[in-house]
Design a protein around this motif. Sequence first.
Motif, short mmCIF file in Angstrom:
data_model
loop_
_atom_site.label_atom_id
_atom_site.label_comp_id
_atom_site.label_asym_id
_atom_site.label_seq_id
_atom_site.Cartn_x
_atom_site.Cartn_y
_atom_site.Cartn_z
N LEU A 150 20.38 -21.58 -15.47
CA LEU A 150 20.44 -22.98 -15.92
C LEU A 150 21.71 -23.25 -16.72
O LEU A 150 22.32 -24.32 -16.59
CB LEU A 150 19.20 -23.28 -16.79
CG LEU A 150 17.86 -23.37 -16.04
CD1 LEU A 150 16.72 -23.50 -17.03
CD2 LEU A 150 17.87 -24.56 -15.09
N THR A 153 24.67 -23.47 -14.24
CA THR A 153 24.65 -24.60 -13.31
C THR A 153 24.69 -25.96 -14.02
O THR A 153 25.48 -26.83 -13.65
CB THR A 153 23.37 -24.54 -12.44
OG1 THR A 153 22.22 -24.44 -13.30
CG2 THR A 153 23.43 -23.35 -11.50
N LEU A 154 23.85 -26.14 -15.04
CA LEU A 154 23.70 -27.46 -15.66
C LEU A 154 24.45 -27.62 -16.98
O LEU A 154 24.41 -28.69 -17.58
CB LEU A 154 22.21 -27.75 -15.88
CG LEU A 154 21.34 -27.80 -14.62
CD1 LEU A 154 19.89 -28.08 -14.96
CD2 LEU A 154 21.87 -28.85 -13.64
N LEU A 160 25.98 -31.28 -17.78
CA LEU A 160 25.02 -32.34 -18.09
C LEU A 160 24.38 -32.15 -19.46
O LEU A 160 24.06 -33.12 -20.15
CB LEU A 160 23.92 -32.37 -17.02
CG LEU A 160 24.35 -32.76 -15.61
CD1 LEU A 160 23.18 -32.65 -14.64
CD2 LEU A 160 24.91 -34.19 -15.60
#
Length: 313
Positions: A150, A153-154, A160
């Motif tokens: 996580l 990726t994020l 984000l």
Amino acid sequence: MSKFILKKVLGALVLLVIGTGLTFLLVFSNTRGLVRQVLGEGATEEQIQARTEALGLNQPVLVQYGQWVADLLRGNLGSSYYTGEPVTVVLSSRIPVTLSVVITAVILMLILSVVVGVVAAVKGGWIDRVLQVGGILGGAIPGFIVAIILVFTLAVAIPLFPATGYVSPTDSVEGWIRTLVLPVTAVLVTSVAGAALQFRGAMMDALSQDYVRTLRARGVPETAIVLRHALRNAALPGLTTISLQTIGLMGGVVIIEKIFALPGVAAQLTTSAILRDIPIVMGAVLFTICVVVIVNILLALITGWINPKERVS
């Protein structure tokens, strides 16, 4: 209902005494080594003896535990061996961080597992297949692997959400939510599917009972059969699974707080355990047991409210 609540509270108190008592016996089994680590390797025998007596560690372990319980009842959890800071002060700023992760994760786990489990049992098809695959993956992949994925990726590849840190809701509600998204998601990925599978299995069993066929023959709407009758009987195994997963969740939060650099109780517990700062370790263990006990009491009350037969049993 009051007898049911009293029974659960008494059980919780017994669990609290056993949990803290066993932890106390374990951490105070080697007081000499503990004092030597606090004073450093260069400490003399006289210094070790004097510090041992000053900390009250020369008393039998049961006497020390009795004193710790007496101090606890007066709201005193002792002070850090290294800084002298009261344990309550050390933990007071960290408890909201851990509770933010745990409470949010438990609430979302309860909602998602019920919804997904019921839909998979009633609708079947691809939702059921996805749930079964998710249950296998969720049980096979460690939480820290999910957390690292996580983050990359994020937070790194697609920025984000923040990769680390914590923002108090008193400073910014939006920032608080953003800092919780990745840690809570990491917890949910490894826990929701397992609980949802329990709800699915219990719902499928409930929907196959004779009373459901009778209700359908009487023309009772399918939605009422599922939500008002079958779900009530299927709640017990599902909520029991969530109760057990809450215990594992508290252990997983230690790793989650480390990966996301959250200044919570679990992170402090790890640091204090390495330093053998026992008063803080006992305070963190007490907090952890209390969280598990309170969540389990609440889930037991929900179960008793949904299914009165559970209160009678």
